[in-house]
Enzyme design. Sequence first.
Site, PDB file in Angstrom:
ATOM      1  N   ASP A  56      43.775 -63.595   9.781  1.00 18.43           N
ATOM      2  CA  ASP A  56      42.408 -63.324   9.346  1.00 18.43           C
ATOM      3  C   ASP A  56      41.383 -63.911  10.314  1.00 18.43           C
ATOM      4  OD1 ASP A  56      40.066 -63.010   7.421  1.00 18.43           O
ATOM      5  OD2 ASP A  56      41.749 -62.406   6.168  1.00 18.43           O
ATOM      6  N   ASP A 102      42.293 -58.519  10.483  1.00 18.75           N
ATOM      7  CA  ASP A 102      41.425 -57.634   9.705  1.00 18.75           C
ATOM      8  C   ASP A 102      40.028 -57.518  10.293  1.00 18.75           C
ATOM      9  OD1 ASP A 102      40.989 -60.295   9.145  1.00 18.75           O
ATOM     10  OD2 ASP A 102      40.790 -60.032   6.977  1.00 18.75           O
ATOM     11  N   HIS A 131      28.887 -59.076   1.602  1.00 15.87           N
ATOM     12  CA  HIS A 131      28.878 -59.157   0.143  1.00 15.87           C
ATOM     13  C   HIS A 131      27.717 -58.387  -0.472  1.00 15.87           C
ATOM     14  CE1 HIS A 131      32.006 -62.293  -0.337  1.00 15.87           C
ATOM     15  NE2 HIS A 131      31.611 -62.628   0.873  1.00 15.87           N
ATOM     16  N   SER A 167      37.071 -59.097   5.360  1.00 16.22           N
ATOM     17  CA  SER A 167      38.433 -59.121   4.819  1.00 16.22           C
ATOM     18  C   SER A 167      38.658 -58.054   3.760  1.00 16.22           C
ATOM     19  CB  SER A 167      38.744 -60.510   4.245  1.00 16.22           C
ATOM     20  OG  SER A 167      38.730 -61.470   5.276  1.00 16.22           O
TER      21      SER A 167
END
Length: 507
Positions: A13, A438, A122, A63
């Site tokens: 990641d 990712d 987000h 992610s």
Amino acid sequence: MKSIKPVLLLILDGFGHRTEGDDNAILHARMPVWSRLREQYAYGTINASENFVGLPSGQFGNSEVGHLNIGAGRIVQQDISRIDCDIEDGRFSSNDTLQQAMSKAQGSALHILGLLSDGGVHSHENHIHALIRAAQAAGVPKIYVHAFLDGRDTPPRSAETYLKRLDAALAECPNARLVSVTGRYWAMDRDKRWERVEPAYRLLVDGEGLFHAETGLDALKAAYERDENDEFVKATGIGAPVKMQDGDALIFMNFRADRARQLTSALTDPAFDGFKARQPKFGYYATLTSYGEAYSALPVAYAPQKIHNGMGEYLSSKGLKQLRIAETEKYPHVTYFFNGGEEQVYPGEDRILVPSPKVATYDLQPEMSAGEVTDKIVAAIQSGQYQAIFCNYANGDMVGHSGVFDAAVKAVEALDGCIERCVDAMLAAGGEVLITADHGNCEQMYDGEHHQPHTQHTTNQVPFLYIGRPAKIRAGGSLRDISPSLLAMMGLEQPAEMTGQSLIDFQ
């Protein structure tokens, strides 16, 4: 069925590909195993951002998006793009769920919660501005904005820009005002650190902040004087205190679920016991997107897209055993997001969750729980139970977000021995390994433009390392090609729904 060659997918990641930079933690790390494997086996790079993963141009990957695309084997149009299109076309304000919330707020108040930035991971400030304007146009009498500050998917001290743009939007909407400011570290925890969430909650619900300021910019200035970067700004009330009252409406504007769930639980779950607090009886509580099965009773503005025959579902339909494994921070990504945003565990799918260390920030323990994750992977390989193992190592991303360069170097160095153990075990078992990422992060640790640590993701390509037979890697690939490549390694045909292609040319 013919014998299936077992495969291991290691997702590092936040481990991007970048060849330059004194601030590149990967280049500075001592990773002899990684270097040897790159020389010995087929190596290439693939795209993990922007339109390649269903995001707008210029938008770095993350992610959630990364694992959705990896698991789906196709480009998945992301929620941010769907919402952007609706705003552009004028459909956003007429969304049924948003209309219902604004209608319910006519005799009370509408609370708008969300991460205020243009990070695009987000949330996006444009969506918040659009909702404020829509609520004003709908005649909602009281519109209260609760801003969570970023500094993680944006530069650590960049909130002034977003607060000024919010002020400009509010200036056009006399019924609306900013009533609270707090850093995402508190309001958007996802590790059940309720001691973090509680002060944010008390500010939101009871108007009781640890600090008070007349404006958002005043709050930010005071926080900086306390040496708090955006992410860590402590709960601050703005102007006259506002309490959430029974009958109020609320819309949570984060479109990514994982860091919105805990606060939503605290606000809506009658059985919530993370801390003792007053829980308002909302007239309407809506979320911009689905936050998962546990929140299915809540209205959703943008319902999830159904992904049929993703990697997990397809392997299950073939009667094959698969394992998902990660530590706490990335466990939802190799399970929920990898499965297309579905809570379902497929027949033959096992899961292992390794707890992340309980530290304030991961630069304090950059190795995180990688060693224990590796122990579990090796044991799973040696058990011979699984035809496919999917693992996420969180280090590069979680420590990269800290902005602490030396810690990021240690984080990726900790992975080198883990990679060696996993590869050795899988090759010994007659299997093959694919190592990728990712999105990028720790390959850029300094922001030259703003002269401060770089804590956000990047638009850099990511590694694609195939460890197995002699092969070459085709150029121009993206995350959607990972599952088709794994199926080719296993000797399986890919389902028609997967539009990606194997990038491995076996020699």
